[in-house]
Design a protein around this motif. Sequence first.
Motif, PDB file in Angstrom:
ATOM      1  N   LEU A  52       0.824  -1.205   0.000  1.00 51.04           N
ATOM      2  CA  LEU A  52       0.000   0.000   0.000  1.00 51.04           C
ATOM      3  C   LEU A  52       0.862   1.260   0.000  1.00 51.04           C
ATOM      4  CD1 LEU A  52      -2.799   1.356   0.233  1.00 51.04           C
ATOM      5  CD2 LEU A  52      -2.564   1.156   2.732  1.00 51.04           C
ATOM      6  N   MET A  53       1.916   1.267   0.813  1.00 53.74           N
ATOM      7  CA  MET A  53       2.795   2.437   0.871  1.00 53.74           C
ATOM      8  C   MET A  53       3.535   2.655  -0.444  1.00 53.74           C
ATOM      9  SD  MET A  53       2.678   4.261   3.554  1.00 53.74           S
ATOM     10  CE  MET A  53       1.803   4.200   5.111  1.00 53.74           C
ATOM     11  N   LEU A  54       3.972   1.583  -1.070  1.00 51.73           N
ATOM     12  CA  LEU A  54       4.640   1.707  -2.366  1.00 51.73           C
ATOM     13  C   LEU A  54       3.691   2.270  -3.419  1.00 51.73           C
ATOM     14  CD1 LEU A  54       6.612  -1.673  -2.415  1.00 51.73           C
ATOM     15  CD2 LEU A  54       7.596   0.617  -2.209  1.00 51.73           C
ATOM     16  N   LEU A  55       2.453   1.769  -3.427  1.00 51.81           N
ATOM     17  CA  LEU A  55       1.467   2.259  -4.394  1.00 51.81           C
ATOM     18  C   LEU A  55       1.084   3.704  -4.109  1.00 51.81           C
ATOM     19  CD1 LEU A  55      -0.894  -0.859  -4.678  1.00 51.81           C
ATOM     20  CD2 LEU A  55       0.818  -0.076  -6.328  1.00 51.81           C
ATOM     21  N   LEU A  56       0.928   4.044  -2.828  1.00 54.95           N
ATOM     22  CA  LEU A  56       0.557   5.407  -2.463  1.00 54.95           C
ATOM     23  C   LEU A  56       1.647   6.395  -2.842  1.00 54.95           C
ATOM     24  CD1 LEU A  56      -1.397   7.360  -1.071  1.00 54.95           C
ATOM     25  CD2 LEU A  56      -0.272   6.811   1.107  1.00 54.95           C
ATOM     26  N   ARG A  57       2.895   6.015  -2.612  1.00 56.19           N
ATOM     27  CA  ARG A  57       3.999   6.902  -2.982  1.00 56.19           C
ATOM     28  C   ARG A  57       4.036   7.121  -4.498  1.00 56.19           C
ATOM     29  NH1 ARG A  57      10.424   6.440  -1.311  1.00 56.19           N
ATOM     30  NH2 ARG A  57      11.112   8.200  -2.574  1.00 56.19           N
ATOM     31  N   GLY A  58       3.876   6.039  -5.257  1.00 62.27           N
ATOM     32  CA  GLY A  58       3.867   6.184  -6.706  1.00 62.27           C
ATOM     33  C   GLY A  58       2.707   7.026  -7.202  1.00 62.27           C
ATOM     34  N   LEU A  59       1.536   6.830  -6.608  1.00 58.83           N
ATOM     35  CA  LEU A  59       0.359   7.600  -7.003  1.00 58.83           C
ATOM     36  C   LEU A  59       0.548   9.082  -6.729  1.00 58.83           C
ATOM     37  CD1 LEU A  59      -2.599   7.637  -7.984  1.00 58.83           C
ATOM     38  CD2 LEU A  59      -3.282   7.274  -5.595  1.00 58.83           C
ATOM     39  N   LEU A  60       1.036   9.412  -5.525  1.00 64.89           N
ATOM     40  CA  LEU A  60       1.258  10.821  -5.193  1.00 64.89           C
ATOM     41  C   LEU A  60       2.342  11.428  -6.073  1.00 64.89           C
ATOM     42  CD1 LEU A  60       1.078  10.805  -1.279  1.00 64.89           C
ATOM     43  CD2 LEU A  60      -0.560  11.803  -2.869  1.00 64.89           C
ATOM     44  N   HIS A  61       3.366  10.651  -6.378  1.00 64.61           N
ATOM     45  CA  HIS A  61       4.474  11.155  -7.195  1.00 64.61           C
ATOM     46  C   HIS A  61       3.977  11.610  -8.571  1.00 64.61           C
ATOM     47  CE1 HIS A  61       8.549  11.341  -8.916  1.00 64.61           C
ATOM     48  NE2 HIS A  61       8.009  10.774  -9.975  1.00 64.61           N
ATOM     49  N   GLY A 195       4.762  -0.910   7.340  1.00 65.77           N
ATOM     50  CA  GLY A 195       4.737  -0.844   5.884  1.00 65.77           C
ATOM     51  C   GLY A 195       5.585   0.281   5.339  1.00 65.77           C
ATOM     52  N   PHE A 196       5.590   1.418   6.025  1.00 61.47           N
ATOM     53  CA  PHE A 196       6.387   2.558   5.565  1.00 61.47           C
ATOM     54  C   PHE A 196       7.879   2.244   5.615  1.00 61.47           C
ATOM     55  CE2 PHE A 196       8.910   6.281   6.852  1.00 61.47           C
ATOM     56  CZ  PHE A 196       8.796   7.034   5.705  1.00 61.47           C
ATOM     57  N   TYR A 197       8.354   1.738   6.750  1.00 67.91           N
ATOM     58  CA  TYR A 197       9.792   1.481   6.869  1.00 67.91           C
ATOM     59  C   TYR A 197      10.226   0.320   5.968  1.00 67.91           C
ATOM     60  CZ  TYR A 197      10.474   4.898  10.531  1.00 67.91           C
ATOM     61  OH  TYR A 197      10.566   6.079  11.220  1.00 67.91           O
ATOM     62  N   ALA A 198       9.359  -0.672   5.791  1.00 67.60           N
ATOM     63  CA  ALA A 198       9.696  -1.761   4.865  1.00 67.60           C
ATOM     64  C   ALA A 198       9.755  -1.247   3.429  1.00 67.60           C
ATOM     65  CB  ALA A 198       8.675  -2.884   4.994  1.00 67.60           C
ATOM     66  N   SER A 199       8.792  -0.401   3.048  1.00 68.81           N
ATOM     67  CA  SER A 199       8.806   0.145   1.685  1.00 68.81           C
ATOM     68  C   SER A 199       9.994   1.083   1.487  1.00 68.81           C
ATOM     69  CB  SER A 199       7.499   0.883   1.398  1.00 68.81           C
ATOM     70  OG  SER A 199       7.341   2.024   2.236  1.00 68.81           O
ATOM     71  N   SER A 200      10.355   1.842   2.521  1.00 63.19           N
ATOM     72  CA  SER A 200      11.521   2.732   2.422  1.00 63.19           C
ATOM     73  C   SER A 200      12.802   1.936   2.250  1.00 63.19           C
ATOM     74  CB  SER A 200      11.611   3.611   3.672  1.00 63.19           C
ATOM     75  OG  SER A 200      10.492   4.467   3.780  1.00 63.19           O
ATOM     76  N   LEU A 201      12.881   0.778   2.910  1.00 60.69           N
ATOM     77  CA  LEU A 201      14.049  -0.083   2.741  1.00 60.69           C
ATOM     78  C   LEU A 201      14.108  -0.629   1.316  1.00 60.69           C
ATOM     79  CD1 LEU A 201      16.450  -1.406   4.258  1.00 60.69           C
ATOM     80  CD2 LEU A 201      14.924  -3.323   4.763  1.00 60.69           C
ATOM     81  N   ILE A 202      12.951  -0.966   0.760  1.00 65.02           N
ATOM     82  CA  ILE A 202      12.901  -1.494  -0.611  1.00 65.02           C
ATOM     83  C   ILE A 202      13.334  -0.441  -1.621  1.00 65.02           C
ATOM     84  CG2 ILE A 202      11.325  -2.304  -2.418  1.00 65.02           C
ATOM     85  CD1 ILE A 202       9.709  -3.681  -0.182  1.00 65.02           C
ATOM     86  N   LEU A 204      15.243   2.171  -1.117  1.00 63.03           N
ATOM     87  CA  LEU A 204      16.432   2.916  -0.714  1.00 63.03           C
ATOM     88  C   LEU A 204      17.450   3.040  -1.839  1.00 63.03           C
ATOM     89  CD1 LEU A 204      17.357   4.347   1.857  1.00 63.03           C
ATOM     90  CD2 LEU A 204      18.560   2.264   2.511  1.00 63.03           C
ATOM     91  N   THR A 205      17.645   1.979  -2.594  1.00 60.88           N
ATOM     92  CA  THR A 205      18.634   2.029  -3.676  1.00 60.88           C
ATOM     93  C   THR A 205      18.159   2.881  -4.841  1.00 60.88           C
ATOM     94  OG1 THR A 205      17.710  -0.028  -4.569  1.00 60.88           O
ATOM     95  CG2 THR A 205      19.603  -0.219  -3.098  1.00 60.88           C
ATOM     96  N   ALA A 206      16.835   3.061  -4.977  1.00 61.74           N
ATOM     97  CA  ALA A 206      16.305   3.881  -6.062  1.00 61.74           C
ATOM     98  C   ALA A 206      16.155   5.341  -5.660  1.00 61.74           C
ATOM     99  CB  ALA A 206      14.953   3.336  -6.517  1.00 61.74           C
ATOM    100  N   ASP A 207      16.178   5.620  -4.355  1.00 66.45           N
ATOM    101  CA  ASP A 207      16.045   6.994  -3.886  1.00 66.45           C
ATOM    102  C   ASP A 207      17.334   7.767  -4.137  1.00 66.45           C
ATOM    103  OD1 ASP A 207      13.460   6.707  -3.063  1.00 66.45           O
ATOM    104  OD2 ASP A 207      13.949   6.345  -0.958  1.00 66.45           O
ATOM    105  N   ILE A 208      17.304   9.049  -3.808  1.00 68.13           N
ATOM    106  CA  ILE A 208      18.492   9.889  -3.938  1.00 68.13           C
ATOM    107  C   ILE A 208      19.619   9.309  -3.107  1.00 68.13           C
ATOM    108  CG2 ILE A 208      19.445  12.161  -3.389  1.00 68.13           C
ATOM    109  CD1 ILE A 208      16.671  13.328  -4.026  1.00 68.13           C
ATOM    110  N   LYS A 209      20.781   9.132  -3.721  1.00 74.64           N
ATOM    111  CA  LYS A 209      21.917   8.539  -3.041  1.00 74.64           C
ATOM    112  C   LYS A 209      22.461   9.489  -1.975  1.00 74.64           C
ATOM    113  CE  LYS A 209      21.762   4.873  -5.602  1.00 74.64           C
ATOM    114  NZ  LYS A 209      20.597   5.266  -6.404  1.00 74.64           N
ATOM    115  N   ARG A 210      22.702   8.947  -0.799  1.00 74.18           N
ATOM    116  CA  ARG A 210      23.208   9.749   0.300  1.00 74.18           C
ATOM    117  C   ARG A 210      24.509   9.171   0.822  1.00 74.18           C
ATOM    118  NH1 ARG A 210      17.548  10.306   0.782  1.00 74.18           N
ATOM    119  NH2 ARG A 210      17.002  12.500   0.769  1.00 74.18           N
TER     120      ARG A 210
END
Length: 385
Positions: A52-61, A195-202, A204-210
């Motif tokens: 749900l969090m992955l889909l919600l993030r994509g939808l909002l994006h 769900g949020f922290y699990a989706s953020s872990l998934i 992480l490699t696609a997000d902005i590199k830090r």
Amino acid sequence: MSSSNGSPEQPPAWWLWLRDPYPWHKFKAVVPGVSRPQLSDLWFYGVLCTILMLLLRGLLHYSLLKPLGQRLKLSDRRVRLPGWFAARTRLLEPLLGHRRRLAPAELKELARTANVSERSVENWLRLRRNRDKPTQLARFTECSWYLIYYTVFVTYGLVLQWNEPHFWDSRHLWLDWPQHHLSRAAFWYYMLELGFYASSLITLTADIKRKDFYELTAHHLVTIGLILLSWAFNFTRVGLLTLVIHDAVDPLLSFGKLAKYLGAQKLSDATFGVFLIVWVLSRLVALPIRVVYSVYAHSLPALEIPPCLVYYMFVGMFVLLQVLHCVWTYYIFRIVLYLLRTGQTDGDIRSDSEMSDNNEVEDDDDLADNNAAVSSNGKVTGKTD
């Protein structure tokens, strides 16, 4: 939410659980009016909320955040690579190995080995560092997602716990355990946070590199571990209090970054000042005193059980989480000292890579190409979540 009626579930592993004085069948015994976490909820609702969090993030994006950023005229332009970059990469990449930056002696040796000028190597290194840097639009959309999430869930967590005794007195974290009732609102708060922290872990490699990618990965793993462990053994009061204290500073962080991206530097500076205060009070004062110390010192006497593996795992995860907070505190105060020393006010409070749109360098071996490379911006940055 699964019912607490029916046959008791088996423990995660026999060696995790102290059999006396709370054998598993007694721990999971049905108590009228008391709804407790069930292990099966982690598999079904945990996975469901992650999706749900992955889909919600994509939808909002795609439906809100990206169109909004485009209306605000945020740049989506990436670094333009000159024609010589690919050939130079094939030549220099094997010689560079895993190093990101070179000392003067190493730079000279690399140039000599590759039979190119030192300036050519410097320009290639700058381009290499900047080729994957995020655009303004990418930074805006990612940061906006985190601002929306943390604002909603910090508010949700505060409303949920404000009138609860354990929110104000740590002794109530352990009173009447294991008969701690889990309301439906608390159930969904827990599952959505998982769900949020699990989706953020998934992602992480696609997000902005830090720069602190590994620390951030460890942080997400520890947070997920604490959520799972507290759920399995009904330490949900501890988990609820930890989540709301831990997340309290994140809306300020995201808002300050957004203000900077939109050119409101004074607002960003003011937000950074408030962020610094809340960071210290929440991550370095409230969390270790209200939660970590209570887990370490109060849990066993209050529960009247001897030390067991669950206790050591719980304490160990909290200690590791606090160590990560101390590391990020070092990054933050390094930024503060830099800003005070230089008098600059444009330092970023996160370690995401940023690109400058104006500074340029040229490769003196390929002047005919007349292709510009974007230089690094030279800002001191640090990570805080």
